[in-house]
Design a protein around this motif. Structure first.
Motif, PDB file in Angstrom:
ATOM      1  N   ALA A  76       0.928  -1.426   0.030  1.00 45.41           N
ATOM      2  CA  ALA A  76       0.116   0.197  -0.211  1.00 45.41           C
ATOM      3  C   ALA A  76       0.928   1.465   0.028  1.00 45.41           C
ATOM      4  O   ALA A  76       0.347   2.261  -1.181  1.00 45.41           O
ATOM      5  CB  ALA A  76      -0.761   0.322   1.268  1.00 45.41           C
ATOM      6  N   MET A  77       1.587   1.473   0.818  1.00 41.45           N
ATOM      7  CA  MET A  77       2.815   2.320   0.449  1.00 41.45           C
ATOM      8  C   MET A  77       3.400   2.676  -0.275  1.00 41.45           C
ATOM      9  O   MET A  77       3.842   3.928  -0.681  1.00 41.45           O
ATOM     10  CB  MET A  77       4.000   2.443   2.316  1.00 41.45           C
ATOM     11  CG  MET A  77       3.144   2.553   3.502  1.00 41.45           C
ATOM     12  SD  MET A  77       2.240   3.727   4.211  1.00 41.45           S
ATOM     13  CE  MET A  77       4.065   4.655   3.858  1.00 41.45           C
ATOM     14  N   GLU A  78       3.992   1.282  -0.844  1.00 40.78           N
ATOM     15  CA  GLU A  78       4.961   1.576  -2.005  1.00 40.78           C
ATOM     16  C   GLU A  78       3.875   2.295  -2.665  1.00 40.78           C
ATOM     17  O   GLU A  78       4.785   3.323  -4.288  1.00 40.78           O
ATOM     18  CB  GLU A  78       5.132   0.021  -2.329  1.00 40.78           C
ATOM     19  CG  GLU A  78       6.292   0.004  -3.873  1.00 40.78           C
ATOM     20  CD  GLU A  78       6.735  -1.622  -4.167  1.00 40.78           C
ATOM     21  OE1 GLU A  78       6.871  -1.500  -5.793  1.00 40.78           O
ATOM     22  OE2 GLU A  78       6.096  -1.788  -3.270  1.00 40.78           O
ATOM     23  N   THR A  79       2.940   1.987  -3.233  1.00 37.38           N
ATOM     24  CA  THR A  79       1.910   1.678  -4.387  1.00 37.38           C
ATOM     25  C   THR A  79       0.419   3.109  -4.180  1.00 37.38           C
ATOM     26  O   THR A  79       0.780   3.507  -5.546  1.00 37.38           O
ATOM     27  CB  THR A  79       0.911   1.009  -4.766  1.00 37.38           C
ATOM     28  OG1 THR A  79      -0.383   0.630  -3.897  1.00 37.38           O
ATOM     29  CG2 THR A  79       2.050  -0.427  -5.720  1.00 37.38           C
ATOM     30  N   GLY A  80       0.287   3.624  -3.272  1.00 34.34           N
ATOM     31  CA  GLY A  80      -0.534   4.887  -3.019  1.00 34.34           C
ATOM     32  C   GLY A  80      -1.945   3.904  -2.851  1.00 34.34           C
ATOM     33  O   GLY A  80      -2.515   4.542  -3.033  1.00 34.34           O
ATOM     34  N   THR A  81      -1.995   2.254  -2.744  1.00 38.05           N
ATOM     35  CA  THR A  81      -3.392   1.694  -2.905  1.00 38.05           C
ATOM     36  C   THR A  81      -3.568   1.988  -1.871  1.00 38.05           C
ATOM     37  O   THR A  81      -3.229   2.071  -0.941  1.00 38.05           O
ATOM     38  CB  THR A  81      -3.005   0.477  -3.707  1.00 38.05           C
ATOM     39  OG1 THR A  81      -2.596  -0.277  -2.996  1.00 38.05           O
ATOM     40  CG2 THR A  81      -2.399   1.016  -5.570  1.00 38.05           C
ATOM     41  N   THR A  82      -5.297   1.738  -1.539  1.00 41.06           N
ATOM     42  CA  THR A  82      -6.113   1.185  -0.034  1.00 41.06           C
ATOM     43  C   THR A  82      -6.288   0.330   0.074  1.00 41.06           C
ATOM     44  O   THR A  82      -6.067  -0.805  -1.196  1.00 41.06           O
ATOM     45  CB  THR A  82      -7.436   1.842  -0.275  1.00 41.06           C
ATOM     46  OG1 THR A  82      -6.873   3.025   0.079  1.00 41.06           O
ATOM     47  CG2 THR A  82      -8.310   1.640   1.570  1.00 41.06           C
ATOM     48  N   ILE A  83      -5.528  -0.600   0.943  1.00 42.55           N
ATOM     49  CA  ILE A  83      -6.045  -1.674   0.810  1.00 42.55           C
ATOM     50  C   ILE A  83      -7.232  -2.692   2.012  1.00 42.55           C
ATOM     51  O   ILE A  83      -6.242  -2.223   2.968  1.00 42.55           O
ATOM     52  CB  ILE A  83      -4.363  -3.021   1.018  1.00 42.55           C
ATOM     53  CG1 ILE A  83      -3.571  -2.842  -0.343  1.00 42.55           C
ATOM     54  CG2 ILE A  83      -4.904  -4.428   1.508  1.00 42.55           C
ATOM     55  CD1 ILE A  83      -2.128  -3.656   0.136  1.00 42.55           C
ATOM     56  N   VAL A  84      -7.691  -3.011   1.295  1.00 40.09           N
ATOM     57  CA  VAL A  84      -9.132  -3.273   2.752  1.00 40.09           C
ATOM     58  C   VAL A  84      -8.991  -4.772   2.695  1.00 40.09           C
ATOM     59  O   VAL A  84      -8.440  -6.341   1.225  1.00 40.09           O
ATOM     60  CB  VAL A  84     -10.746  -2.972   2.052  1.00 40.09           C
ATOM     61  CG1 VAL A  84     -11.522  -3.547   3.050  1.00 40.09           C
ATOM     62  CG2 VAL A  84     -10.210  -1.750   1.416  1.00 40.09           C
ATOM     63  N   GLU A  85      -8.958  -5.569   3.795  1.00 41.81           N
ATOM     64  CA  GLU A  85      -8.813  -6.826   4.261  1.00 41.81           C
ATOM     65  C   GLU A  85      -9.479  -7.093   5.111  1.00 41.81           C
ATOM     66  O   GLU A  85     -10.158  -6.745   6.005  1.00 41.81           O
ATOM     67  CB  GLU A  85      -7.510  -6.854   4.993  1.00 41.81           C
ATOM     68  CG  GLU A  85      -5.915  -5.917   4.412  1.00 41.81           C
ATOM     69  CD  GLU A  85      -4.976  -5.997   5.560  1.00 41.81           C
ATOM     70  OE1 GLU A  85      -3.897  -5.947   4.677  1.00 41.81           O
ATOM     71  OE2 GLU A  85      -5.128  -6.548   6.761  1.00 41.81           O
ATOM     72  N   LEU A  86     -10.271  -8.200   4.425  1.00 39.20           N
ATOM     73  CA  LEU A  86     -11.311  -8.974   5.048  1.00 39.20           C
ATOM     74  C   LEU A  86     -10.873  -9.664   6.408  1.00 39.20           C
ATOM     75  O   LEU A  86      -9.942 -10.337   5.953  1.00 39.20           O
ATOM     76  CB  LEU A  86     -12.154  -9.975   4.629  1.00 39.20           C
ATOM     77  CG  LEU A  86     -12.863  -8.412   3.960  1.00 39.20           C
ATOM     78  CD1 LEU A  86     -12.712  -7.788   3.379  1.00 39.20           C
ATOM     79  CD2 LEU A  86     -13.865  -9.390   3.075  1.00 39.20           C
TER      80      LEU A  86
END
Length: 457
Positions: free
Chosen positions: A339-349
């Protein structure tokens, strides 16, 4: 004879992100950023050297970029192809398509530097194991290697360290830029800031309490304005699409499952697809035995703004024999780094421990109840608990009935904590914020009649 750098020796013509190593992805991200915005990447290119890139076409391509920028010349795909030859065209295009976001080029730089440091140490270890030199010679080699490692470490740290005034100016410039945050048009959740760049958000609940339905509802609304990648490892993508169809058309999911549809319902499905097909950025993936490296490769290939992982307990381990806590600790840290590297938001279930089922499920879940590892909470920027009394005794009455559910946010680095009352209709896999009791509303959970959009969209 001229060597074809993108032929079979290197595999560039047929390469996909699934065949590219993690180190190569980092190198391609730097190269792609430099091609797309040379001015913004000039400092990064100056700090790196061609030797830090894999020997062959990657190194040659970066060397050409560095030569152009160091001599004050322009860089673009046409110029690079003219310098290196048409054989490099596939690699140039791949690099430009691979970079997730140019604004994080310093993060990619740090990763390339780290990969290079590891490569030097591995090469030295191999050299020592194969060398018959005496211990003094080996110690001198190790001493020189440590000096070089210290130098590289300082260079890597310096690239990310800024003085107060520099960070102030950077932040002021950021404040002047347009707001690019993703929103769902659910004010109650948008105000919490759960989907900011570089964030990891955890959605946790017991089995059967609507985690997947909630995640899918969020993903569909977010996909209205950005690319969303949804990885499901519990069910195939057809079943996930049946949930989507039920949500959008309000056709009971049991009728879809059993394929007992009327002509009117089939027409409703066709109409819903016609309305949304050009307005959604959803990508469904039902890959099995996925590792974090596999997820990283998908992110690098499709460049989504938001990633849903359903659920992290099913991510495969790359090292055999580890305990569950060790495996999940590695998974959560790696996803946070992604997430930090790519700027994405990661939603973990995430599953909640069985202890929350005590006393008829009335026990209030705590962050320590996240099943598997304490690093889930540590590496998360926000945690959302699904709190409901869905225990099998309460039966839905009528097609518009619903369950009252609370989303409780005990941790949120980007906004407020608290509760958001929600309505959940499992028969349609639908979630909606509960209306304000002070406002006039119908007790029936029926969507407003908008002819231009499907229900729940």
């Amino acid at each position: 004879q001229r060597h074809d750098p993108c032929g079979s020796a290197w595999g560039c013509r047929s390469v996909t992100n699934n065949k590219i190593s993690t180190a190569q992805q980092h190198q391609l991200a730097v190269i792609g950023a430099a091609i797309l915005d040379p001015a913004a990447c000039k400092d990064t290119v100056q700090r790196l050297t061609p030797a830090m890139f894999e020997d062959g076409p990657y190194r040659q391509l970066f060397a050409a970029i560095k030569l152009q920028l160091d001599t004050g010349h322009n860089v673009d795909a046409v110029i690079l192809e003219r310098m290196l030859g048409a054989d490099f065209r596939p690699l140039i295009v791949l690099a430009a398509e691979t970079v997730p976001t140019i604004s994080h080029v310093q993060d990619y730089e740090a990763l390339v530097m780290e990969d290079y440091r590891k490569r030097l140490l591995l090469e030295l270890a191999a050299k020592i194991s194969m060398n018959s030199a005496d211990s003094d010679t080996i110690c001198r080699d190790l001493s020189e290697a440590l000096k070089e490692q210290d130098h590289l470490r300082r260079e890597s740290v310096d690239a990310n360290v800024k003085e107060f005034a520099e960070v102030w100016d950077e932040t002021l410039q950021w404040l002047q830029q347009p707001d690019t945050s993703v929103r769902m048009a659910w004010r109650e959740l948008d105000e919490l800031g759960l989907f900011g760049e570089k964030m990891v958000t955890v959605i946790a609940g017991r089995p059967g309490h609507g985690k997947t339905d909630l995640a899918l509802a969020l993903a569909l609304r977010l996909s209205n304005s950005c690319q969303v990648y949804y990885l499901t490892m519990e069910e195939d993508r057809r079943k996930l699409m049946l949930r989507t169809m039920s949500k959008l058309t309000r056709i009971n999911s049991t009728r879809l499952r059993d394929r007992k549809l009327t002509e009117e319902e089939r027409e409703s499905l066709n109409n819903a697809f016609a309305l949304i097909k050009g307005h959604t950025g959803m990508i469904y993936d039902d890959g099995t035995r996925m590792t974090v490296d596999d997820i990283r490769a998908r992110v690098m290939k499709y460049r989504p703004r938001v990633v849903f992982v359903d659920h992290i307990g099913l991510i495969s381990d790359t090292q055999q024999g580890r305990k569950e806590q060790e495996r999940l600790a590695d998974v959560t840290r790696s996803l946070k780094e992604l997430a930090m590297e790519t700027g994405t938001t990661i939603v973990e279930l995430v599953q909640l421990n069985r202890v929350t089922d005590r006393n008829g499920g009335t026990k209030k879940a705590s962050l320590g109840d996240l099943r598997g590892s304490g690093t889930i909470e540590q590496d998360a920027d926000a945690v959302v608990f699904i709190e409901s009394q869905v225990d099998g005794e309460r039966q839905l009455q009528g097609p518009n009935d619903y369950f009252d559910v609370n989303l409780r946010i005990p941790k949120n680095r980007e906004g407020a904590t608290g509760r958001v009352p929600m309505w959940w209709q499992p028969q349609y896999h639908e979630w909606q914020p509960a209306p304000d009791p002070s406002e006039n509303y119908s007790e029936d959970f029926a969507p407003a009649d908008h002819e231009d959009i499907p229900a729940g969209w």
